[in-house]
Design a protein around this motif. Structure first.
Motif, PDB file in Angstrom:
ATOM      1  N   VAL A  65       1.107  -1.419   0.052  1.00 23.76           N
ATOM      2  CA  VAL A  65       0.433  -0.100   0.164  1.00 23.76           C
ATOM      3  C   VAL A  65       0.543   1.312  -0.020  1.00 23.76           C
ATOM      4  O   VAL A  65       1.900   1.698   1.330  1.00 23.76           O
ATOM      5  CB  VAL A  65      -0.844   0.242   0.842  1.00 23.76           C
ATOM      6  CG1 VAL A  65      -1.756   1.396   1.485  1.00 23.76           C
ATOM      7  CG2 VAL A  65      -2.116  -1.224   0.935  1.00 23.76           C
ATOM      8  N   PRO A  66       0.577   1.998  -1.615  1.00 26.61           N
ATOM      9  CA  PRO A  66       2.012   2.743  -1.013  1.00 26.61           C
ATOM     10  C   PRO A  66       1.561   4.468   0.051  1.00 26.61           C
ATOM     11  O   PRO A  66      -0.049   4.260  -0.183  1.00 26.61           O
ATOM     12  CB  PRO A  66       2.367   3.632  -2.742  1.00 26.61           C
ATOM     13  CG  PRO A  66       0.416   3.482  -3.971  1.00 26.61           C
ATOM     14  CD  PRO A  66      -0.055   1.871  -2.149  1.00 26.61           C
ATOM     15  N   ILE A  67       2.193   5.011   0.297  1.00 23.85           N
ATOM     16  CA  ILE A  67       2.107   6.512   0.629  1.00 23.85           C
ATOM     17  C   ILE A  67       3.327   7.372   0.260  1.00 23.85           C
ATOM     18  O   ILE A  67       4.602   6.477  -0.428  1.00 23.85           O
ATOM     19  CB  ILE A  67       2.768   6.342   1.972  1.00 23.85           C
ATOM     20  CG1 ILE A  67       3.842   5.927   2.608  1.00 23.85           C
ATOM     21  CG2 ILE A  67       1.297   5.343   2.573  1.00 23.85           C
ATOM     22  CD1 ILE A  67       3.959   5.771   4.251  1.00 23.85           C
ATOM     23  N   LYS A  68       2.314   8.323  -0.016  1.00 22.95           N
ATOM     24  CA  LYS A  68       3.342   9.269  -0.508  1.00 22.95           C
ATOM     25  C   LYS A  68       4.672   9.863   0.051  1.00 22.95           C
ATOM     26  O   LYS A  68       4.323  10.161   1.293  1.00 22.95           O
ATOM     27  CB  LYS A  68       2.779  10.712  -0.922  1.00 22.95           C
ATOM     28  CG  LYS A  68       1.676  10.749  -1.701  1.00 22.95           C
ATOM     29  CD  LYS A  68       0.653  11.835  -2.246  1.00 22.95           C
ATOM     30  CE  LYS A  68      -0.037  11.434  -3.108  1.00 22.95           C
ATOM     31  NZ  LYS A  68      -0.876  12.980  -3.802  1.00 22.95           N
ATOM     32  N   PRO A  69       6.433  10.583  -0.098  1.00 26.63           N
ATOM     33  CA  PRO A  69       7.404  10.849   0.608  1.00 26.63           C
ATOM     34  C   PRO A  69       6.682  11.779   1.177  1.00 26.63           C
ATOM     35  O   PRO A  69       6.156  12.266   1.110  1.00 26.63           O
ATOM     36  CB  PRO A  69       8.140  10.884  -0.346  1.00 26.63           C
ATOM     37  CG  PRO A  69       7.759  10.342  -1.721  1.00 26.63           C
ATOM     38  CD  PRO A  69       6.629  10.302  -1.836  1.00 26.63           C
ATOM     39  N   PHE A  70       7.335  11.864   2.380  1.00 26.59           N
ATOM     40  CA  PHE A  70       6.728  12.554   3.398  1.00 26.59           C
ATOM     41  C   PHE A  70       8.514  14.247   3.545  1.00 26.59           C
ATOM     42  O   PHE A  70       9.495  13.673   3.010  1.00 26.59           O
ATOM     43  CB  PHE A  70       6.559  11.963   5.265  1.00 26.59           C
ATOM     44  CG  PHE A  70       5.331  11.973   5.536  1.00 26.59           C
ATOM     45  CD1 PHE A  70       5.021  12.686   6.265  1.00 26.59           C
ATOM     46  CD2 PHE A  70       5.239  11.142   5.231  1.00 26.59           C
ATOM     47  CE1 PHE A  70       3.770  12.357   6.845  1.00 26.59           C
ATOM     48  CE2 PHE A  70       3.704  10.526   5.125  1.00 26.59           C
ATOM     49  CZ  PHE A  70       3.042  11.604   5.813  1.00 26.59           C
ATOM     50  N   GLY A  71       8.452  14.936   4.202  1.00 29.08           N
ATOM     51  CA  GLY A  71       9.538  16.035   4.378  1.00 29.08           C
ATOM     52  C   GLY A  71       9.690  17.359   2.970  1.00 29.08           C
ATOM     53  O   GLY A  71       8.711  17.046   2.031  1.00 29.08           O
ATOM     54  N   GLY A  72      10.682  17.928   3.064  1.00 33.59           N
ATOM     55  CA  GLY A  72      11.304  19.025   2.211  1.00 33.59           C
ATOM     56  C   GLY A  72      11.710  19.475   2.941  1.00 33.59           C
ATOM     57  O   GLY A  72      11.815  20.068   3.808  1.00 33.59           O
ATOM     58  N   SER A  73      12.684  20.385   1.867  1.00 34.28           N
ATOM     59  CA  SER A  73      13.353  21.910   2.634  1.00 34.28           C
ATOM     60  C   SER A  73      12.578  23.161   1.900  1.00 34.28           C
ATOM     61  O   SER A  73      12.754  24.173   2.731  1.00 34.28           O
ATOM     62  CB  SER A  73      14.915  21.799   1.674  1.00 34.28           C
ATOM     63  OG  SER A  73      14.203  21.900   0.112  1.00 34.28           O
ATOM     64  N   ILE A  75       8.985  26.358   2.389  1.00 32.89           N
ATOM     65  CA  ILE A  75       7.788  25.963   3.719  1.00 32.89           C
ATOM     66  C   ILE A  75       7.073  25.131   2.967  1.00 32.89           C
ATOM     67  O   ILE A  75       6.212  24.567   3.675  1.00 32.89           O
ATOM     68  CB  ILE A  75       7.780  27.407   3.795  1.00 32.89           C
ATOM     69  CG1 ILE A  75       9.030  28.017   4.132  1.00 32.89           C
ATOM     70  CG2 ILE A  75       6.725  28.054   4.166  1.00 32.89           C
ATOM     71  CD1 ILE A  75       9.293  29.489   4.061  1.00 32.89           C
ATOM     72  N   LEU A  76       6.675  25.484   1.690  1.00 38.79           N
ATOM     73  CA  LEU A  76       5.375  24.383   1.269  1.00 38.79           C
ATOM     74  C   LEU A  76       5.204  22.815   1.120  1.00 38.79           C
ATOM     75  O   LEU A  76       4.362  22.491   1.832  1.00 38.79           O
ATOM     76  CB  LEU A  76       5.157  24.714  -0.555  1.00 38.79           C
ATOM     77  CG  LEU A  76       4.007  24.143  -1.155  1.00 38.79           C
ATOM     78  CD1 LEU A  76       3.021  24.992  -0.379  1.00 38.79           C
ATOM     79  CD2 LEU A  76       3.491  24.251  -2.226  1.00 38.79           C
ATOM     80  N   LYS A  77       6.222  22.022   1.318  1.00 32.30           N
ATOM     81  CA  LYS A  77       6.622  20.991   1.654  1.00 32.30           C
ATOM     82  C   LYS A  77       5.874  20.746   3.776  1.00 32.30           C
ATOM     83  O   LYS A  77       6.249  19.543   3.075  1.00 32.30           O
ATOM     84  CB  LYS A  77       7.505  20.325   1.452  1.00 32.30           C
ATOM     85  CG  LYS A  77       7.920  20.417  -0.350  1.00 32.30           C
ATOM     86  CD  LYS A  77       9.284  19.628  -1.082  1.00 32.30           C
ATOM     87  CE  LYS A  77       9.419  19.772  -2.451  1.00 32.30           C
ATOM     88  NZ  LYS A  77      10.728  18.950  -3.153  1.00 32.30           N
ATOM     89  N   LYS A  78       7.248  21.761   3.713  1.00 34.83           N
ATOM     90  CA  LYS A  78       6.783  21.807   4.823  1.00 34.83           C
ATOM     91  C   LYS A  78       5.277  21.447   5.828  1.00 34.83           C
ATOM     92  O   LYS A  78       5.182  20.597   6.232  1.00 34.83           O
ATOM     93  CB  LYS A  78       7.577  21.926   6.372  1.00 34.83           C
ATOM     94  CG  LYS A  78       9.525  21.976   5.596  1.00 34.83           C
ATOM     95  CD  LYS A  78       9.681  22.806   7.054  1.00 34.83           C
ATOM     96  CE  LYS A  78      11.312  22.680   6.679  1.00 34.83           C
ATOM     97  NZ  LYS A  78      11.920  21.593   6.906  1.00 34.83           N
ATOM     98  N   ILE A  79       4.893  22.202   4.642  1.00 32.06           N
ATOM     99  CA  ILE A  79       3.416  22.363   5.759  1.00 32.06           C
ATOM    100  C   ILE A  79       2.681  21.446   4.955  1.00 32.06           C
ATOM    101  O   ILE A  79       1.336  20.664   5.878  1.00 32.06           O
ATOM    102  CB  ILE A  79       2.757  23.689   4.987  1.00 32.06           C
ATOM    103  CG1 ILE A  79       3.604  25.408   5.542  1.00 32.06           C
ATOM    104  CG2 ILE A  79       1.008  23.510   4.787  1.00 32.06           C
ATOM    105  CD1 ILE A  79       2.669  26.338   5.369  1.00 32.06           C
ATOM    106  N   ASN A  80       2.614  20.774   3.977  1.00 30.04           N
ATOM    107  CA  ASN A  80       1.513  19.875   3.015  1.00 30.04           C
ATOM    108  C   ASN A  80       2.182  18.660   4.339  1.00 30.04           C
ATOM    109  O   ASN A  80       1.324  17.446   4.349  1.00 30.04           O
ATOM    110  CB  ASN A  80       2.782  19.703   2.123  1.00 30.04           C
ATOM    111  CG  ASN A  80       1.315  18.822   0.795  1.00 30.04           C
ATOM    112  OD1 ASN A  80       0.626  18.763   0.732  1.00 30.04           O
ATOM    113  ND2 ASN A  80       2.638  17.969   0.118  1.00 30.04           N
ATOM    114  N   VAL A  81       3.381  18.257   4.709  1.00 26.03           N
ATOM    115  CA  VAL A  81       3.588  17.468   6.224  1.00 26.03           C
ATOM    116  C   VAL A  81       2.676  17.078   6.773  1.00 26.03           C
ATOM    117  O   VAL A  81       2.272  15.851   6.510  1.00 26.03           O
ATOM    118  CB  VAL A  81       5.066  17.222   6.647  1.00 26.03           C
ATOM    119  CG1 VAL A  81       4.736  16.238   7.765  1.00 26.03           C
ATOM    120  CG2 VAL A  81       6.378  16.633   5.460  1.00 26.03           C
ATOM    121  N   ILE A  82       1.754  18.376   7.351  1.00 27.17           N
ATOM    122  CA  ILE A  82       0.833  17.885   8.482  1.00 27.17           C
ATOM    123  C   ILE A  82      -0.450  16.793   7.758  1.00 27.17           C
ATOM    124  O   ILE A  82      -1.142  16.466   8.426  1.00 27.17           O
ATOM    125  CB  ILE A  82       0.440  19.515   8.912  1.00 27.17           C
ATOM    126  CG1 ILE A  82       1.256  19.695   9.427  1.00 27.17           C
ATOM    127  CG2 ILE A  82      -0.910  19.560   9.608  1.00 27.17           C
ATOM    128  CD1 ILE A  82       1.382  21.485   9.702  1.00 27.17           C
TER     129      ILE A  82
END
Length: 377
Positions: A65-73, A75-82
């Motif tokens: 069951v795939p999940i999308k990668p977490f994290g990133g440098s 601000i948008l990617k960090k917000i997307n983590v939530i």
């Protein structure tokens, strides 16, 4: 019995197949022999081909069951983590209902919020596998947080590398598997034929980066006084600094080969012909390459860190580097020029014996006896 595994193991799309990090997929493939079905909730990188060493699942009772990668440098990617965290929690809840037991593999970024959920908000039976350095100094805050949660959790078992002072009763020492019965039989034949005589063949296996000690290895080779005693040096693995390391290696006037990532069978062929595995690493749990190499009589020269000295005994089944006591260059020089051949041939036998603990059979037996059915012991 149905098992759910939650991890941050990388998976990739290769043609029409899903492939993933070889050690984890091999372990899950073997567990599928015992469990009726396994669901693996893990990361998929759809636009990345992945390393050659990545392999596919080999059993029909395994569902990825795939999940999308977490994290990133950014601000948008960090917000997307939530938002992805919330989605992942709902996904986890859905699949927990479909199984009898879970395994969560830590430490990982998603462990910061999934471990609390699994401990406090579900009654599902399960266990946590802590694959990192259990006694790591200066560990990242997220790792310290996850370890603290696991230590204070008294409900679920936790499997860890090594044997530690004041180890909680629910924290069980487990060896990470990497060898099949067939590997042991082949290794036995190799051991009988392998002679520790010059010139030496040497290898490294793992990620090519500074933390794994590649600069230290290259410096030791550069300063080695009798380069004619070394037939070849094999680097197996990849990393962002690979070309930088190759430039320095080319200046050493030695037979140094960078293979990139290799399939398991090709890596084992290198162990078979090599005498020494070099691993002056900064931090490890217990590196599987040490046990793999030992199975074929390839002796490790490795940093004395974490659980490594719990298995490798200096001048017995390998060699331990203690950075505060001796430089790696000097230790390397002494081993290759001063250690007696008869001693080395004895060490290879001792190394083969300790590798027995790292078989898939031993691992599955421990899971059944100590986690699934401890009441039978």
């Amino acid at each position: 019995m149905k098992l759910l595994i939650i991890s941050h193991t990388s998976h990739y799309q290769r043609s029409n197949e899903i492939v993933g990090f070889s050690p984890t997929i091999s372990e899950i493939n073997y567990l599928s022999k015992y469990f009726d079905s396994i669901i693996h909730l893990a990361v998929l990188h759809p636009n990345i081909k992945g390393p050659r060493s990545a392999i596919k699942y080999n059993s029909d009772n395994i569902k990825f069951v795939p999940i999308k990668p977490f994290g990133g440098s950014t601000i948008l990617k960090k917000i997307n983590v939530i938002f992805r965290s919330i989605t992942l929690l709902f996904t986890l809840k859905k699949y927990l209902k479909q199984v009898d037991i879970f395994q969560f593999r830590a430490p990982t970024s998603i462990g910061v919020f999934l471990i609390p959920y699994l401990i406090w908000f579900t009654n599902k039976k399960g266990w946590f596998k802590y694959a990192g350095n259990w006694n790591q100094k200066n560990a990242p805050y997220s790792y310290k947080f996850q370890k603290s949660l696991l230590i204070n959790n008294k409900i679920n078992k936790v499997t860890i590398n090594g044997f530690w002072e004041k180890q909680p009763e629910h924290c069980l020492s487990f060896e990470n598997p990497c060898l099949y019965k067939e590997d042991r039989l082949i290794g036995q034949k190799i051991i009988q034929k392998k002679e520790f005589s010059r010139p030496w063949n040497i290898c490294f296996a793992g990620a090519l980066n500074d933390d794994k000690g590649i600069p230290i290895i290259l410096n030791a080779l550069e300063k080695f006084s009798k380069k004619n005693l070394i037939e070849a040096v094999h680097f197996v693995g990849d990393g962002d600094k690979k070309n930088q390391y190759k430039i320095k290696a080319d200046k050493l006037n030695m037979n140094i080969i960078f293979h990139g990532n290799l399939e398991r069978s090709s890596l084992f062929e290198i162990y078979k012909k090599c005498h020494f595995l070099l691993l002056p690493t900064k931090s490890e749990g217990f590196p599987k390459v040490v046990a793999e190499a030992a199975n074929f009589g390839c002796l490790s020269i490795v940093t004395s860190t974490s659980a490594i000295p719990h298995y490798i005994k200096h001048d017995y089944n390998g060699f331990l580097w203690k950075p505060n006591n001796i430089s790696f260059e000097l230790l390397f020089e002494n081993i290759l020029t001063k250690t007696k051949t008869n001693d080395l041939n004895s060490f290879k036998l001792n190394a083969y014996k300790f590798a027995e603990d790292f078989t898939y059979d031993n691992y599955l037996d421990n899971i059944i006896e100590k986690i699934i059915h401890p009441e039978l012991n």
